[in-house]
Motif scaffolding. Structure first.
Motif, PDB file in Angstrom:
ATOM      1  N   TYR A 202       0.882  -1.177   0.000  1.00 22.92           N
ATOM      2  CA  TYR A 202       0.000   0.000   0.000  1.00 22.92           C
ATOM      3  C   TYR A 202       0.910   1.215   0.000  1.00 22.92           C
ATOM      4  CZ  TYR A 202      -3.971   2.897   1.800  1.00 22.92           C
ATOM      5  OH  TYR A 202      -4.964   3.836   2.000  1.00 22.92           O
ATOM      6  N   TYR A 203       0.749   2.111  -1.001  1.00 16.75           N
ATOM      7  CA  TYR A 203       1.721   3.174  -1.270  1.00 16.75           C
ATOM      8  C   TYR A 203       0.960   4.474  -1.511  1.00 16.75           C
ATOM      9  CZ  TYR A 203       5.031   5.671  -4.457  1.00 16.75           C
ATOM     10  OH  TYR A 203       5.849   6.588  -5.094  1.00 16.75           O
ATOM     11  N   GLY A 204       1.499   5.584  -0.947  1.00 15.88           N
ATOM     12  CA  GLY A 204       0.882   6.873  -1.227  1.00 15.88           C
ATOM     13  C   GLY A 204       1.298   7.955  -0.259  1.00 15.88           C
ATOM     14  N   TYR A 205       0.426   8.960  -0.123  1.00 16.64           N
ATOM     15  CA  TYR A 205       0.652  10.119   0.727  1.00 16.64           C
ATOM     16  C   TYR A 205      -0.221   9.953   1.968  1.00 16.64           C
ATOM     17  CZ  TYR A 205       0.381  15.062   2.173  1.00 16.64           C
ATOM     18  OH  TYR A 205       0.423  16.239   2.873  1.00 16.64           O
ATOM     19  N   VAL A 206       0.421   9.830   3.116  1.00 15.41           N
ATOM     20  CA  VAL A 206      -0.297   9.511   4.353  1.00 15.41           C
ATOM     21  C   VAL A 206      -1.161  10.683   4.815  1.00 15.41           C
ATOM     22  CG1 VAL A 206      -0.001   8.943   6.792  1.00 15.41           C
ATOM     23  CG2 VAL A 206       1.450   7.863   5.092  1.00 15.41           C
ATOM     24  N   ILE A 207      -2.369  10.357   5.209  1.00 19.71           N
ATOM     25  CA  ILE A 207      -3.286  11.290   5.867  1.00 19.71           C
ATOM     26  C   ILE A 207      -3.403  10.868   7.335  1.00 19.71           C
ATOM     27  CG2 ILE A 207      -5.692  12.056   5.954  1.00 19.71           C
ATOM     28  CD1 ILE A 207      -4.196  13.231   3.611  1.00 19.71           C
ATOM     29  N   PRO A 208      -3.422  11.813   8.276  1.00 20.08           N
ATOM     30  CA  PRO A 208      -3.456  13.274   8.129  1.00 20.08           C
ATOM     31  C   PRO A 208      -2.121  13.844   7.670  1.00 20.08           C
ATOM     32  CG  PRO A 208      -3.312  12.693  10.439  1.00 20.08           C
ATOM     33  CD  PRO A 208      -3.481  11.407   9.705  1.00 20.08           C
ATOM     34  N   CYS A 209      -2.180  15.072   7.180  1.00 25.71           N
ATOM     35  CA  CYS A 209      -1.011  15.666   6.534  1.00 25.71           C
ATOM     36  C   CYS A 209       0.246  15.709   7.402  1.00 25.71           C
ATOM     37  CB  CYS A 209      -1.362  17.078   6.042  1.00 25.71           C
ATOM     38  SG  CYS A 209      -2.622  17.075   4.752  1.00 25.71           S
ATOM     39  N   PRO A 210       0.157  16.028   8.715  1.00 24.99           N
ATOM     40  CA  PRO A 210       1.395  16.073   9.506  1.00 24.99           C
ATOM     41  C   PRO A 210       2.004  14.700   9.779  1.00 24.99           C
ATOM     42  CG  PRO A 210      -0.324  17.433  10.503  1.00 24.99           C
ATOM     43  CD  PRO A 210      -0.985  16.585   9.466  1.00 24.99           C
ATOM     44  N   LYS A 261      -4.747  -6.363   5.818  1.00 19.83           N
ATOM     45  CA  LYS A 261      -3.982  -6.375   4.578  1.00 19.83           C
ATOM     46  C   LYS A 261      -2.962  -5.237   4.564  1.00 19.83           C
ATOM     47  CE  LYS A 261      -5.766  -9.868   2.434  1.00 19.83           C
ATOM     48  NZ  LYS A 261      -4.938 -11.007   1.993  1.00 19.83           N
ATOM     49  N   ALA A 262      -2.101  -5.275   3.533  1.00 16.89           N
ATOM     50  CA  ALA A 262      -1.092  -4.234   3.315  1.00 16.89           C
ATOM     51  C   ALA A 262      -0.125  -4.129   4.482  1.00 16.89           C
ATOM     52  CB  ALA A 262      -1.761  -2.884   3.035  1.00 16.89           C
ATOM     53  N   LYS A 263       0.513  -5.254   4.770  1.00 19.16           N
ATOM     54  CA  LYS A 263       1.536  -5.235   5.828  1.00 19.16           C
ATOM     55  C   LYS A 263       2.794  -4.501   5.380  1.00 19.16           C
ATOM     56  CE  LYS A 263      -0.091  -9.411   8.177  1.00 19.16           C
ATOM     57  NZ  LYS A 263      -1.321  -9.537   7.390  1.00 19.16           N
ATOM     58  N   SER A 264       2.942  -4.326   4.069  1.00 19.24           N
ATOM     59  CA  SER A 264       4.033  -3.508   3.532  1.00 19.24           C
ATOM     60  C   SER A 264       3.437  -2.178   3.073  1.00 19.24           C
ATOM     61  CB  SER A 264       4.704  -4.217   2.346  1.00 19.24           C
ATOM     62  OG  SER A 264       5.282  -5.433   2.746  1.00 19.24           O
ATOM     63  N   ARG A 265       3.934  -1.090   3.653  1.00 21.96           N
ATOM     64  CA  ARG A 265       3.405   0.224   3.309  1.00 21.96           C
ATOM     65  C   ARG A 265       4.552   1.196   3.050  1.00 21.96           C
ATOM     66  NH1 ARG A 265      -2.299   1.121   6.528  1.00 21.96           N
ATOM     67  NH2 ARG A 265      -3.000  -1.063   6.384  1.00 21.96           N
ATOM     68  N   PHE A 266       4.288   2.149   2.152  1.00 24.49           N
ATOM     69  CA  PHE A 266       5.312   3.129   1.804  1.00 24.49           C
ATOM     70  C   PHE A 266       4.683   4.514   1.768  1.00 24.49           C
ATOM     71  CE2 PHE A 266       7.833   5.676  -1.159  1.00 24.49           C
ATOM     72  CZ  PHE A 266       9.113   5.473  -0.659  1.00 24.49           C
ATOM     73  N   ASN A 267       5.236   5.414   2.572  1.00 21.61           N
ATOM     74  CA  ASN A 267       4.787   6.794   2.617  1.00 21.61           C
ATOM     75  C   ASN A 267       5.663   7.626   1.681  1.00 21.61           C
ATOM     76  OD1 ASN A 267       3.826   9.331   3.291  1.00 21.61           O
ATOM     77  ND2 ASN A 267       4.988   9.452   5.204  1.00 21.61           N
ATOM     78  N   ALA A 268       5.068   8.141   0.588  1.00 19.75           N
ATOM     79  CA  ALA A 268       5.826   8.898  -0.404  1.00 19.75           C
ATOM     80  C   ALA A 268       5.884  10.393  -0.097  1.00 19.75           C
ATOM     81  CB  ALA A 268       5.219   8.687  -1.783  1.00 19.75           C
ATOM     82  N   LYS A 269       5.430  10.806   1.053  1.00 17.48           N
ATOM     83  CA  LYS A 269       5.545  12.189   1.502  1.00 17.48           C
ATOM     84  C   LYS A 269       7.034  12.501   1.747  1.00 17.48           C
ATOM     85  CE  LYS A 269       2.327  13.179   4.450  1.00 17.48           C
ATOM     86  NZ  LYS A 269       1.577  13.212   5.732  1.00 17.48           N
ATOM     87  N   TRP A 270       7.581  13.590   1.373  1.00 17.38           N
ATOM     88  CA  TRP A 270       7.072  14.752   0.687  1.00 17.38           C
ATOM     89  C   TRP A 270       7.454  14.804  -0.794  1.00 17.38           C
ATOM     90  CZ3 TRP A 270       3.452  17.813   2.656  1.00 17.38           C
ATOM     91  CH2 TRP A 270       3.250  17.791   4.048  1.00 17.38           C
ATOM     92  N   SER A 271       7.520  13.645  -1.406  1.00 16.41           N
ATOM     93  CA  SER A 271       7.644  13.609  -2.862  1.00 16.41           C
ATOM     94  C   SER A 271       6.276  13.674  -3.523  1.00 16.41           C
ATOM     95  CB  SER A 271       8.379  12.334  -3.303  1.00 16.41           C
ATOM     96  OG  SER A 271       9.728  12.378  -2.912  1.00 16.41           O
TER      97      SER A 271
END
Length: 324
Positions: A202-210, A261-271
């Motif tokens: 599961y990959y993306g920009y984590v919410i909440p923003c901070p 699910k999604a035991k592997s996660r990637f936070n692409a913030k701040w790209s």
């Protein structure tokens, strides 16, 4: 020598010379005939193996693939941009945006535009023409909506659409759901995926923003990605099917939480971030390591972003135009 003998001797020499010349011409003609016949056969063979005229499909689906990548080790990515049937100009604009980006090495990226069933007569004509020309549209069997199951229908339909015995499995290693106001830079995007697992991701920009912890909440709807096995789980599981309504990105994260699910996660913030104006906790200045810029709601914001990343640097000089 007598005149009669000299005349007879010269006649024999003339006859022999003429005969030799005639034989030479015959031999030369025979050789040329063989060469011409061989050339004719070769040309027929070449023409029979030549592909049919494909000028009609000269510009097909947005597929960005590296020419030197092999099907064994390339990363296969499907990007589904959720939009509306009537957004013709936006789709054409995004075809320019993604169709002109350089092919990332070792990757195949297919960009598709995704919406629900057509409801107007003009859509049935215009969208059909788009499909004939570009072949980059997925029409889901649903009524158009934002937060009442469209995302579920998209992900749950993918295995039936793309799983096939005549293509590799999985057909895509990753599937991304994206917004039509998000600018995705494909090369940086692919580079960020290379070290990541191809299952339960599961990959993306984590919410909440901070937040920087990808396991606490969910990924922003600007563009989140999962591995193919999660798309198959969404199709088969009762958990997503029984929980369709609500902010689609938040609901998606809840599916994964409830299904463990999604035991592997990637936070692409701040790209990945929102456009810098107006400034909020979710915005960031444009910078070279960008993967995605979100909330490009106006032409001015798009142009500012595209100029920053110098997207026309590969424009070839020509006498046909002058762009200062």
């Amino acid at each position: 020598m007598k005149p009669s003998q000299r005349s007879s001797s010269e006649g024999k020499r003339f006859f022999l010379s003429s005969l030799t010349f005639i034989l030479f011409l015959c031999a030369l003609a025979s050789i040329n005939e063989i060469r011409f016949d061989s050339l004719l056969k070769f040309s027929k063979c070449a023409l029979s193996k030549a592909p049919p005229d494909q000028s009609y499909n000269s510009s097909s689906a947005i597929s960005v693939a590296s020419s030197n990548s092999s099907s064994d080790d390339e990363i296969r990515i499907l990007i589904g941009i959720l939009t509306l049937p009537d957004q013709y100009q936006r789709r054409h604009f995004l075809r320019l945006i993604y169709g002109t980006q350089q092919s990332p090495a070792g990757a195949q990226i297919d960009v598709k535009f995704v919406f629900c069933n057509l409801t107007k007569e003009d859509q049935k004509v215009l969208v059909a023409l788009e499909i004939m020309r570009y072949d980059d549209i997925i029409i889901l069997n649903c009524q158009e909506n934002m937060n009442k199951g469209k995302t579920y229908t998209f992900f749950s339909s993918l295995p039936e659409i793309f799983n096939s015995s005549d293509r590799p499995y999985p057909p895509y290693h990753y599937v991304m759901k994206g917004d039509d106001d998000t600018y995705l830079r494909l090369e940086n995007f692919v580079e960020s995926l290379r070290p990541l697992p191809r299952e339960d991701l599961y990959y993306g920009y984590v919410i909440p923003c901070p937040s920087m912890d990808p396991f606490v909440h969910y990924m922003s709807g600007m563009g989140y990605l999962v591995s193919w096995d999660i798309a198959e789980w969404i199709r088969e599981s009762e958990i997503p099917r029984n929980h369709l309504e609500g902010p689609e990105d938040k609901v998606f994260g809840e599916w994964l939480r409830d299904g463990h699910k999604a035991k592997s996660r990637f936070n692409a913030k701040w790209s990945m971030y929102n456009y810098p104006e107006p400034p909020t906790k979710c915005t960031h200045e444009l910078w070279p390591d960008t993967i995605a810029v979100h909330l490009l709601k106006s032409q001015e914001k798009w142009i500012h972003t595209l100029k920053y990343f110098n997207v026309t640097s590969n424009l070839k000089p020509s006498k046909l135009y002058h762009i200062p």
